[in-house]
Design an enzyme around this catalytic site. Structure first.
Site: not given
Lengths: 305, 305
Positions: B96, B99, B140
């Site tokens: 992730g 994000a 995410d």
């Protein structure tokens, strides 16, 4: 010495569905060209010898009891026979050696005595398998008696299983014994314990059952690539049940690297054998060689339709 | 130069349910203590730098476009800022990072500008994630914004997903990047193609969904042994979908040999990261060391409840 009588029984491999079959789902198995050959003649012997790929032993305990019970069903006494059984598949490796032995000996005894029929042979084998395995599924027995590829499903009510022949294309199979075999009963118990602890296990049995059903369809359609893919899927699901081990994982990787259409453990897992499907002769040989380099005993089978 | 503003975003790990989540089943994920830190001040800069564990790059293409769009939502122009983002998780490894970057920058921009609210931050992050991933799942983003362990389920009708916090015990997690990451979009497409070919795949998604549901229950019950066992089951099911690779299998074996409670790939598979759950501090260190010997970048996280 008199005339000798020979009988043969087939070994077996489970192609799809082990463990889920215990819970009522269909499995697909096959009888092998190799298994056991029994040779008996009237005479006298203090013992009954079993030769197998890794050595030889005198029958004792349950094996002796089974052999006595089998020949007794044909009016014979083991002590009044001279003979032996030669196993062509490894003992206790998930390849149905005990059913092959029982079928071979029962058929030899039937020929020698001229008594009993196919039904008597089946009863003798059921008796022996009951001795060896307690409540046996019947897959080994079906394979040992009949050969070929077949679908197998237990009757939920405890009646006889459903066994249906499966029309399959020519299958090039390579089998390696990658580790000592775990006890089938213990592996089944360990999966049952998992199912007790984790409710999601039921969904995995369901998935294995569906893979076996799709595997049967792929065999009947002669689609070897699909058969292999489904073997790979089946292996992942068996790993999810915790019955794969590092040596099995390694054998799968080696076979895939060599070009196997598919590869999985066969039998209860926790040890024992893996089976790979080769797309052609050359690849099958490459799989075999890759495994032999690791020192594993390897068996190759071509099952003609 | 003026005052600098800092913002943080969290990285994420999927603990249960990748791939099945695409088909409407629940997944369990967590935000990580590490992720991204953005630092900006008013000034002037020709470029916007991103530092990450494996190096550093000047934002360009989609990253530059995302950064411009994020700060614009707070009335800022990227060219009139001086700053950088430091990623603490590897780029494109299923943790992730994008994000985390978007959340960090949006929060820094919000602080610096004194404009916009939590809603503005979320919108800025959605915009950036849409640029990076097309139609992103939203896992995410939830992790990057909120942290903690949470259950995530897509809305079948295309509405916003259901996100529920999960009360979990302290989790000692070890993560290794064992191979370059495959494209998430390509891995999802490969699993979708498998589902087209093999109807049994639906049963595997169902099994993964049930494992995720049981995993959530095990977390809420504080039963780390059950959590680990379910991670292992989940890994087998992911292997059945064909998204494990030899390096992932090897990392799983090493972690289990070192005493991991459970271990699985995390993210889309085909490469990327594995995550292991350690039962205690010493075992967690042993897992870490076993992986570091293989030369893989390793990250450890302790998630406190």
């Amino acid at each position: 010495m008199g005339e000798a009588a020979e009988g043969r029984g087939r070994g077996k491999l489970i192609l799809f569905g082990e463990h889920a079959v215990v819970h009522g789902y269909a499995a697909v198995a096959c009888g092998l060209p190799l298994g056991a050959v029994a040779c008996v003649r009237r005479g006298h012997s203090e013992s009954f010898r079993v030769d197998h790929p890794a050595g030889s032993f005198e029958a004792e305990g349950k094996v002796l009891e089974a052999a006595r019970g089998i020949v007794a069903r044909f009016g014979l006494r083991l002590e009044e026979l001279d003979g032996f059984v030669r196993l062509e598949v490894p003992v206790g490796a998930g390849m149905g050696s005990s059913a092959a032995l029982a079928v071979a000996l029962a058929r030899a005894a039937q020929k020698l005595s001229g008594r009993g029929d196919a039904q008597t042979v089946e009863e003798a084998v059921s008796f022996a398998e009951g001795l060896f395995h307690g409540k046996a599924s019947g897959i080994d027995q079906s394979a040992a008696l009949g050969g070929g590829v077949f679908a197998f499903k237990r009757d939920g009510a405890g009646g006889p299983p459903t066994i249906e022949p499966v029309r399959a294309p020519t299958l090039r199979l390579v089998v390696a014994q990658v580790a000592p075999s775990a006890s089938t009963a213990e592996m089944v118990a360990s999966v049952s314990a998992l199912a007790e602890r984790r409710s999601s296990t039921a969904a995995i049995f369901e998935a294995i059952g569906q893979v076996a059903t799709e595997g049967r369809q792929a065999l009947e359609a002669g689609d070897l690539q699909a058969v292999g893919e489904l073997m790979n899927i089946n292996q992942g699901l068996l790993a999810a049940l915790g019955v794969s081990i590092p040596a099995i994982d390694e054998a799968c990787r080696l076979a895939r690297d060599a070009g196997a259409s598919g590869v999985k453990l066969t039998g209860a897992g926790g040890g024992g054998c893996v089976v790979a499907l080769g797309p052609d002769e050359a690849t099958t040989r490459a799989i075999q060689e890759g495994w032999e380099v690791r020192g594993w005993p390897v068996y190759t089978f071509t099952l003609e339709s």
